[in-house]
Scaffold this motif. Structure first.
Motif, PDB file in Angstrom:
ATOM      1  N   SER A   1     -11.735  -1.621   8.221  1.00 40.61           N
ATOM      2  CA  SER A   1     -12.068  -2.397   7.018  1.00 40.61           C
ATOM      3  C   SER A   1     -11.748  -1.615   5.749  1.00 40.61           C
ATOM      4  CB  SER A   1     -13.544  -2.801   7.036  1.00 40.61           C
ATOM      5  OG  SER A   1     -14.387  -1.659   7.045  1.00 40.61           O
ATOM      6  N   GLY A   2     -11.943  -0.304   5.774  1.00 42.05           N
ATOM      7  CA  GLY A   2     -11.642   0.501   4.588  1.00 42.05           C
ATOM      8  C   GLY A   2     -10.177   0.464   4.226  1.00 42.05           C
ATOM      9  N   ALA A   3      -9.298   0.557   5.217  1.00 40.49           N
ATOM     10  CA  ALA A   3      -7.860   0.522   4.965  1.00 40.49           C
ATOM     11  C   ALA A   3      -7.422  -0.865   4.482  1.00 40.49           C
ATOM     12  CB  ALA A   3      -7.092   0.905   6.226  1.00 40.49           C
TER      13      ALA A   3
ATOM     14  N   THR B   1       1.196   4.955   2.749  1.00 43.63           N
ATOM     15  CA  THR B   1       1.859   5.374   3.975  1.00 43.63           C
ATOM     16  C   THR B   1       0.862   5.204   5.101  1.00 43.63           C
ATOM     17  OG1 THR B   1       1.120   7.674   3.775  1.00 43.63           O
ATOM     18  CG2 THR B   1       3.238   7.099   2.728  1.00 43.63           C
ATOM     19  N   VAL B   2       1.337   5.273   6.329  1.00 42.64           N
ATOM     20  CA  VAL B   2       0.417   5.178   7.464  1.00 42.64           C
ATOM     21  C   VAL B   2      -0.597   6.315   7.423  1.00 42.64           C
ATOM     22  CG1 VAL B   2       0.217   5.198   9.983  1.00 42.64           C
ATOM     23  CG2 VAL B   2       2.105   3.956   8.895  1.00 42.64           C
ATOM     24  N   VAL B   3      -0.145   7.493   7.012  1.00 45.16           N
ATOM     25  CA  VAL B   3      -1.046   8.634   6.909  1.00 45.16           C
ATOM     26  C   VAL B   3      -2.132   8.377   5.868  1.00 45.16           C
ATOM     27  CG1 VAL B   3      -1.227  11.077   6.290  1.00 45.16           C
ATOM     28  CG2 VAL B   3       0.673  10.286   7.709  1.00 45.16           C
ATOM     29  N   GLY B   4      -1.726   7.849   4.705  1.00 48.18           N
ATOM     30  CA  GLY B   4      -2.697   7.565   3.654  1.00 48.18           C
ATOM     31  C   GLY B   4      -3.704   6.507   4.071  1.00 48.18           C
ATOM     32  N   LEU B   5      -3.236   5.461   4.754  1.00 45.17           N
ATOM     33  CA  LEU B   5      -4.135   4.410   5.216  1.00 45.17           C
ATOM     34  C   LEU B   5      -5.054   4.923   6.321  1.00 45.17           C
ATOM     35  CD1 LEU B   5      -1.582   1.467   5.222  1.00 45.17           C
ATOM     36  CD2 LEU B   5      -3.574   1.675   3.726  1.00 45.17           C
ATOM     37  N   ALA B   6      -4.518   5.796   7.167  1.00 48.44           N
ATOM     38  CA  ALA B   6      -5.357   6.398   8.209  1.00 48.44           C
ATOM     39  C   ALA B   6      -6.493   7.196   7.585  1.00 48.44           C
ATOM     40  CB  ALA B   6      -4.506   7.296   9.115  1.00 48.44           C
ATOM     41  N   GLY B   7      -6.197   7.853   6.445  1.00 49.31           N
ATOM     42  CA  GLY B   7      -7.233   8.604   5.735  1.00 49.31           C
ATOM     43  C   GLY B   7      -8.332   7.697   5.224  1.00 49.31           C
ATOM     44  N   GLU B   8      -7.967   6.479   4.794  1.00 52.11           N
ATOM     45  CA  GLU B   8      -8.980   5.523   4.337  1.00 52.11           C
ATOM     46  C   GLU B   8      -9.904   5.109   5.488  1.00 52.11           C
ATOM     47  OE1 GLU B   8      -9.499   4.277   1.265  1.00 52.11           O
ATOM     48  OE2 GLU B   8      -7.871   5.453   0.354  1.00 52.11           O
ATOM     49  N   SER B   9      -9.410   5.216   6.710  1.00 50.53           N
ATOM     50  CA  SER B   9     -10.190   4.844   7.887  1.00 50.53           C
ATOM     51  C   SER B   9     -10.799   6.036   8.603  1.00 50.53           C
ATOM     52  CB  SER B   9      -9.296   4.069   8.881  1.00 50.53           C
ATOM     53  OG  SER B   9      -8.824   2.870   8.301  1.00 50.53           O
ATOM     54  N   ALA B  10     -10.565   7.238   8.050  1.00 44.29           N
ATOM     55  CA  ALA B  10     -11.065   8.463   8.673  1.00 44.29           C
ATOM     56  C   ALA B  10     -10.616   8.587  10.127  1.00 44.29           C
ATOM     57  CB  ALA B  10     -12.592   8.519   8.577  1.00 44.29           C
ATOM     58  N   LEU B  11      -9.320   8.289  10.357  1.00 47.99           N
ATOM     59  CA  LEU B  11      -8.733   8.392  11.678  1.00 47.99           C
ATOM     60  C   LEU B  11      -7.443   9.199  11.600  1.00 47.99           C
ATOM     61  CD1 LEU B  11      -9.084   4.672  12.878  1.00 47.99           C
ATOM     62  CD2 LEU B  11     -10.325   6.620  13.833  1.00 47.99           C
ATOM     63  N   SER B  12      -7.011   9.720  12.732  1.00 48.81           N
ATOM     64  CA  SER B  12      -5.707  10.362  12.769  1.00 48.81           C
ATOM     65  C   SER B  12      -4.632   9.291  12.660  1.00 48.81           C
ATOM     66  CB  SER B  12      -5.531  11.130  14.077  1.00 48.81           C
ATOM     67  OG  SER B  12      -5.442  10.229  15.174  1.00 48.81           O
ATOM     68  N   ARG B  13      -3.431   9.701  12.324  1.00 52.62           N
ATOM     69  CA  ARG B  13      -2.334   8.740  12.146  1.00 52.62           C
ATOM     70  C   ARG B  13      -2.124   7.920  13.416  1.00 52.62           C
ATOM     71  NH1 ARG B  13       2.776   7.641  13.237  1.00 52.62           N
ATOM     72  NH2 ARG B  13       4.179   6.922  11.578  1.00 52.62           N
ATOM     73  N   SER B  14      -2.040   8.578  14.560  1.00 53.31           N
ATOM     74  CA  SER B  14      -1.753   7.869  15.810  1.00 53.31           C
ATOM     75  C   SER B  14      -2.906   6.951  16.223  1.00 53.31           C
ATOM     76  CB  SER B  14      -1.440   8.873  16.927  1.00 53.31           C
ATOM     77  OG  SER B  14      -2.530   9.765  17.118  1.00 53.31           O
TER      78      SER B  14
ATOM     79  N   SER C   1       1.496  -4.180  12.783  1.00 51.72           N
ATOM     80  CA  SER C   1       1.416  -2.788  12.345  1.00 51.72           C
ATOM     81  C   SER C   1       0.873  -2.710  10.923  1.00 51.72           C
ATOM     82  CB  SER C   1       2.807  -2.141  12.396  1.00 51.72           C
ATOM     83  OG  SER C   1       3.629  -2.675  11.370  1.00 51.72           O
ATOM     84  N   PRO C   2       0.324  -1.580  10.511  1.00 54.08           N
ATOM     85  CA  PRO C   2      -0.217  -1.448   9.151  1.00 54.08           C
ATOM     86  C   PRO C   2       0.816  -1.740   8.068  1.00 54.08           C
ATOM     87  CG  PRO C   2      -0.896   0.415  10.504  1.00 54.08           C
ATOM     88  CD  PRO C   2       0.090  -0.350  11.309  1.00 54.08           C
ATOM     89  N   MET C   3       2.038  -1.233   8.225  1.00 54.98           N
ATOM     90  CA  MET C   3       3.040  -1.437   7.180  1.00 54.98           C
ATOM     91  C   MET C   3       3.559  -2.868   7.173  1.00 54.98           C
ATOM     92  SD  MET C   3       2.560   1.385   5.915  1.00 54.98           S
ATOM     93  CE  MET C   3       3.663   1.292   4.488  1.00 54.98           C
TER      94      MET C   3
ATOM     95  N   PHE D   1      -5.161   5.577  14.219  1.00 55.32           N
ATOM     96  CA  PHE D   1      -5.210   4.466  13.271  1.00 55.32           C
ATOM     97  C   PHE D   1      -4.135   3.433  13.592  1.00 55.32           C
ATOM     98  CE2 PHE D   1      -3.320   2.700   9.359  1.00 55.32           C
ATOM     99  CZ  PHE D   1      -4.373   1.884   8.957  1.00 55.32           C
ATOM    100  N   PHE D   2      -2.908   3.906  13.821  1.00 52.36           N
ATOM    101  CA  PHE D   2      -1.780   3.001  14.082  1.00 52.36           C
ATOM    102  C   PHE D   2      -2.060   2.144  15.318  1.00 52.36           C
ATOM    103  CE2 PHE D   2       2.374   1.791  15.725  1.00 52.36           C
ATOM    104  CZ  PHE D   2       3.028   1.380  14.578  1.00 52.36           C
TER     105      PHE D   2
END
Length: 304
Positions: free
Chosen positions: A199-201, A214-227, A240-242, A229-230
């Protein structure tokens, strides 16, 4: 105020009530409804039945259930005891907004309220792609009440009824989408918003579409690793997020271009593109025509 992605999308869709009716069913029966691409919804008031979407997704509906298809595909609605060779039937009109199917003198086994509405947004297909194909909600009496209010407004045609129906339809859609958030719900925006991590992302994308996400930035909004989160985003939201971000940016861009008053450069900046040229390429690839041409088109000629 906090960004509400679900409310934003439903509002942009510009829903309007088109048809609402009460259907009573007796005996063995079957109804075939052809795909219209428009929203279809149904509340089971009494009894049970089956509904099959596009010949492969079958749901058994009980009293208290509500089903919504944001873009209706072919569907077959039938009694539980319907045999494979039973032909499709046409409901018979009893009076305004009241229909019956099956033997005219048989006891009523099922009562359901059916509704159709339309989306006024020229880019409705783009926005609907962010929603689940089918939404099933259990035990939410307020949805049936909302349908009854829509039906009454449709029949009574009192002052300001179009505005009232528009608001009722918006509430109905939002209530249905946010109520279908159980783990087994179809992937989509509502399910993503119900996920405490995603929900945060999602809210960040809607609040700041201009940000160079970026996927990395959105993963940070969710407090998850890139993989993590994706994978989670794909599973729960369905894209996909993008891809989600691109769809949302294009929907906003189309709205801004229709509203007028902004240059292509301004629109590009507001939806996250560094230059008018990169935005033009992305828009043309997604929509099929350049943004400048889209902006010059009259609303009646704009197609999703």
């Amino acid at each position: 105020m906090p960004t509400d992605p679900l409310a934003e999308i439903v509002t942009l869709l510009q829903p309007a009530a088109r048809l609402s009716k009460l259907v009573e069913c007796a005996g063995a029966w079957r109804i075939h409804r052809e795909a219209t691409g428009e929203p279809f919804y149904c509340a089971i008031l009494e009894g049970s039945c089956r509904v099959t979407f596009a010949k492969h997704q079958t749901l058994t509906l009980q009293a208290g259930d509500f089903v919504l298809a944001p873009a209706m595909r072919d569907l077959v609605n039938e009694s539980i005891n319907a045999t494979a060779d039973l032909p499709a039937m046409a409901p018979i009109k009893i009076n305004e907004g009241h229909f019956r199917i099956g033997p005219p003198d048989g006891p009523v086994r099922l009562r359901m309220r059916i509704g159709h509405c339309s989306f006024g947004a020229p880019d409705a297909a783009l926005l609907v792609s962010l929603l689940p194909e089918v939404v099933l909600v259990h035990d939410k009496p307020r949805l049936a009440i909302l349908m009854q209010l829509i039906d009454e407004e449709t029949r009574d045609r009192r002052a300001a009824c179009e505005l009232v129906m528009e608001r009722l339809i918006e509430v109905l859609l939002i209530e249905a989408l946010r109520s279908s958030t159980q783990a087994a719900a179809a992937p989509g925006l509502a399910r993503g918003l119900a996920d405490e991590r995603l929900s945060g992302a999602l809210r960040a994308m809607h609040a700041r579409p201009h940000h160079p996400w970026t996927v990395v930035g959105l993963a940070g909004e969710s407090a998850l690793s890139r993989s993590a989160f994706f994978a989670r985003f794909n599973r729960i939201v369905g894209v996909s997020p993008m891809e989600y971000l691109l769809t949302w940016r294009m929907a906003l861009a189309k709205q801004l271009l229709r509203d007028g008053g902004l240059t292509i450069e301004d629109v590009a900046e507001r939806v996250g593109y560094g230059s008018a040229s990169t935005f033009t390429v992305a828009f043309a690839r997604r929509v099929g025509i350049p943004p400048a041409r889209y902006a010059r088109m009259t609303p009646s000629k704009i197609e999703a």
